[in-house]
Write an enzyme that holds these catalytic residues in place. Sequence first.
Site, PDB file in Angstrom:
ATOM      1  N   CYS A  38      23.055  89.535  61.800  1.00  0.00           N
ATOM      2  CA  CYS A  38      23.242  90.326  60.614  1.00  0.00           C
ATOM      3  C   CYS A  38      24.464  89.937  59.903  1.00  0.00           C
ATOM      4  CB  CYS A  38      23.544  92.053  60.882  1.00  0.00           C
ATOM      5  SG  CYS A  38      22.255  92.641  62.003  1.00  0.00           S
ATOM      6  N   ASP A 450      47.796  70.627  29.033  1.00  0.00           N
ATOM      7  CA  ASP A 450      46.837  71.381  28.506  1.00  0.00           C
ATOM      8  C   ASP A 450      47.664  72.233  27.246  1.00  0.00           C
ATOM      9  OD1 ASP A 450      43.881  72.299  28.055  1.00  0.00           O
ATOM     10  OD2 ASP A 450      44.939  73.958  27.944  1.00  0.00           O
TER      11      ASP A 450
END
Length: 501
Positions: A38, A450
């Site tokens: 599971c 940037d």
Amino acid sequence: MQKGMHTDTERCLRAVRSKDARFDGWFFTAVLTTGIYCRPSCPVVPPKPENMVFHPSAAACQQAGFRACKRCRPDTSPGSPEWNQRADAVARAMRLIADGTVDREGVPGLAARLGYSTRQVERQLLAELGAGPLALARAQRAQTARLLIETTTLPMAEIAFAAGFSSVRTFNDTVREVFALAPSDLRARAPKRTPGPAPAPGTPAALSLRLPFRAPLTPDNLFGHLAATAVPGVEEWRDGAYRRTLRLPHGHGFVALAPRPDHIACRLVLTDPRDLTVAISRCRRLLDLDADPMAVDARLRTDPVLAPLVDKAPGRRVPRTVDEAEFAVRAVLGQQVSTAAARTHAARLVTAYGEPVDDPDPEGGLTHLFPSPGALADLDPGSLALPRARRATFATLVHALVDGSLRLGAGSDWSEIRAELLALPGLGPWTADVIAMRALGDPDAFLPTDLGIRRAARELGLPSTPAAALTAYAAAWRPWRAYAVQYLWAADSHPINILPR
């Protein structure tokens, strides 16, 4: 989190007892008394601790003789975030397996891409994941088969070969072994679907899938970035979904991706169903769906400047790509120009050199695949409306991609590729780092030069110049600086940060 969580029994037990979905994909619980495995968030009552053992992968559970739980469907868990945040050979191998390398090239092909012997690769994967490359690829094929069984009306023989099985018998045996049901029984148990409009004759049917992710997820900058930078003919935002064409190993495809509260709605049309596994893997990478937002945000919140940005919109992802070479070409076209100008340059390439395709949606605007490096190899750089130096950089990049001296892909070594990119004339740190961040998936890539980052840093009171000062400050954000970039970009009102309507 750290690798090998399945070996920490107490942490695993706490996760299972609290049914914590954040740990789905990190490890799997195998129950000795029932023979099933599971996900940690399985809704059933947890068994006694002495009846549980923990494994690092679904393939390891299957190798140990456990079958998948019919209730929690552990084979549909998000992938482990380790494979996208690490740069070692095992992580690179897992990214390549997800991209279908073993199915197409075998284990020798996988080993060659990694630069190791097959024995070394098998030993490393077995030691860390409890299963070798063939078993890991088999588990992936089983999941693909289940998707096709439950979401299509394809005959079982076609599904077997589409999922990558060598024979119908192997397909039947694997499905029974993994899911404890025959393929026909899996289809009978699947939720009944409302049939959509029949496709035109000769048109492949659409597959509707749910792509899981770990919460939280803020979709604004993720889909906003993709929509704002969309190349006409290749990408579009329409009816609340990001749509694009896909170049795939056996053909091409079209995908529509739309954010939902607990999943990403994915609608795929493929010319060859064998590409399903690869298409899903690339869409997950595009949207960074296997990330661990809790770990990322916890680190970034330690900075009092970033904490309010994280608290305002937790779970930001890094918008990535479905095609590394395509992104590299687009990154060079976008050097030192606006988003609109970059789209215009790319659209001209698409019209002149892209491969025409027919959009299966009669109202759609997808007309081409983005041109491959091979299609661009004979392009006259002088025909590009770019400065001379950038035309030379473009030509150099394309030829490096064509002759194989630069190999961009899911299994690329981030540090090596960055060094190779920087060695290309005219390709500087910003371009190399944006390729590392968005094409290669480096979670620690950073863009200190940037303009948007420098503007956000200045407004937030962080050092904005020189770049070295911001880089030094950002060391505390490691290894998640690519995510810090998303939060800093989101401090601006640029369209890339706004979810289209």
